[in-house]
Design an enzyme around this catalytic site. Sequence first.
Site, PDB file in Angstrom:
ATOM      1  N   MET A  80       5.450   2.097  -3.636  1.00 24.92           N
ATOM      2  CA  MET A  80       6.586   2.891  -4.110  1.00 24.92           C
ATOM      3  C   MET A  80       7.885   2.096  -4.001  1.00 24.92           C
ATOM      4  SD  MET A  80       5.349   6.369  -2.183  1.00 24.92           S
ATOM      5  CE  MET A  80       6.843   7.320  -2.465  1.00 24.92           C
ATOM      6  N   GLY A 103      -0.603  -0.652  -4.900  1.00 21.05           N
ATOM      7  CA  GLY A 103      -1.144   0.618  -5.374  1.00 21.05           C
ATOM      8  C   GLY A 103      -1.126   1.660  -4.276  1.00 21.05           C
ATOM      9  N   GLU A 160       0.829  -1.203   0.000  1.00 23.03           N
ATOM     10  CA  GLU A 160       0.000   0.000   0.000  1.00 23.03           C
ATOM     11  C   GLU A 160       0.867   1.257   0.000  1.00 23.03           C
ATOM     12  OE1 GLU A 160      -3.772  -1.554   2.692  1.00 23.03           O
ATOM     13  OE2 GLU A 160      -2.019  -0.697   3.709  1.00 23.03           O
ATOM     14  N   CYS A 161       0.630   2.140  -0.927  1.00 19.10           N
ATOM     15  CA  CYS A 161       1.248   3.466  -1.002  1.00 19.10           C
ATOM     16  C   CYS A 161       2.780   3.384  -0.870  1.00 19.10           C
ATOM     17  CB  CYS A 161       0.642   4.396   0.044  1.00 19.10           C
ATOM     18  SG  CYS A 161       0.918   6.152  -0.328  1.00 19.10           S
ATOM     19  N   GLY A 162       3.338   3.643   0.311  1.00 19.72           N
ATOM     20  CA  GLY A 162       4.790   3.580   0.467  1.00 19.72           C
ATOM     21  C   GLY A 162       5.351   2.224   0.092  1.00 19.72           C
TER      22      GLY A 162
END
Length: 454
Positions: A333, A427, A328-330
């Site tokens: 990335m 994502g 998730e997110c971080g």
Amino acid sequence: MRRIVIAGTGSGVGKTTITIGLMAALKQKGYIVQGFKCGPDYIDPTYHTAVTGRPSRNLDSWMVGHEAVQAICAKGCEGADIAIIEGVMGMFDGKRPTTNEGTTAEISVLTNSPVLLVVDCAGMARSAAAVVRGFQTFDKRVRIAGVIANRVGSEGHFRLVKTAIEQECGIPVIGFLTKEDALHIPERHLGLIPSIERGELDHFFAELGERIAKTVDLNALLKLAEAPALNVPQSYFDISKSYDVRIAVAKDAAFHFYYPENLEMLQAYGAELVFFSPLAGKPLPDDVDGLYIGGGFPEEFAKQLSEQQSVKQSIKAAIESGLPTLAECGGFMFLTEGIETTDGAHYDMVGVIPGRIVMHPKLVALGYREVKGEPGNFLLPEGLRARGHEFHYSTYEARGEIPFAYETTGLRGVKKDGYQRKNLVAGYVHFHFASCSQMVENWLKQCKKVKDHG
């Protein structure tokens, strides 16, 4: 039980500083304090946790629904003397401007908690009473029990405000902070987590608690906070099914955005959680059946993360071999080929997801998301929807066409987003598992299936 909601007349009225100050002051008096935060916020709860010594929890009626809010509140309150629930934005600000959905006001009603209204009284005397009266009459289901006057010019100014509000509104004004108080929360930016975890803010918390205790009547607060016991429906923590699997969870200063309920729901379904720190050079633990990489600030630690070759290799090999993974997110990335920071520097990441992350100086996305899985998404197969939110300063630049993980719906419409491949779902969305408990079971079923077939 004592519960009270600290609500503001608007964003930026100082309710976070006052909330933390009240927590610190009560803790200093020997009370066991439980913190809550309305809405999808990971930052403020870290302060609550640091001050109270108990994990703070989010209460979000849009993301998880009414019954789950009550269950989360009841679970968090276990063993506490008082629960302090920090509001989000203004008291009636939430999902949309036409309803109370997702607002602090709705949380106060769902948890049957009285409200302590923080009013910015700079430049006002009798007019402060008009502001409070407006909030009192806007929704009669909300019980505003008292007021704290913030940013008054002096104790004399406070007396004027107190007299006006108590006469016109019939509720007590139990304390104040002046405009001269310099106790603003430090480091409300990307470096706050390490500072909190190192205890560098302990002196600030102590000073804030002492300051609040001088100008706020804590005995009056305790009396106002008296609330009936919650009538809680069957909790989503009471689950009969059990999956004998181990889930690795990345957790350190770079990856720490996890709702406590997400981890507790995995455990409730029988999963053993194995925490590890990519930032500290800890490779993926052996003999795990799944991987969870939550959000955080990988861009702040991009150089250190890029240097952890064994960590990156262990994660890449496991995902490519089919380890059921949610990023998730971080975490998303981190799994790309690299992160470009705002100064133009590029740092290599895990490289499982084709493309790179580009950081921007301004906020790129913020808001709630309703999520529907794309075909092949093992967490959200057809017919299943979950809810979450996005908050990020970066964009993802894909290399070529990619298989999207899900379709999101927000205020700006519908779009395909995320990335999936084999058993990886990644994502920008931060999911709240209480919005769709089936995705937890789907994940653990997939972990068990991969485990059993070697």
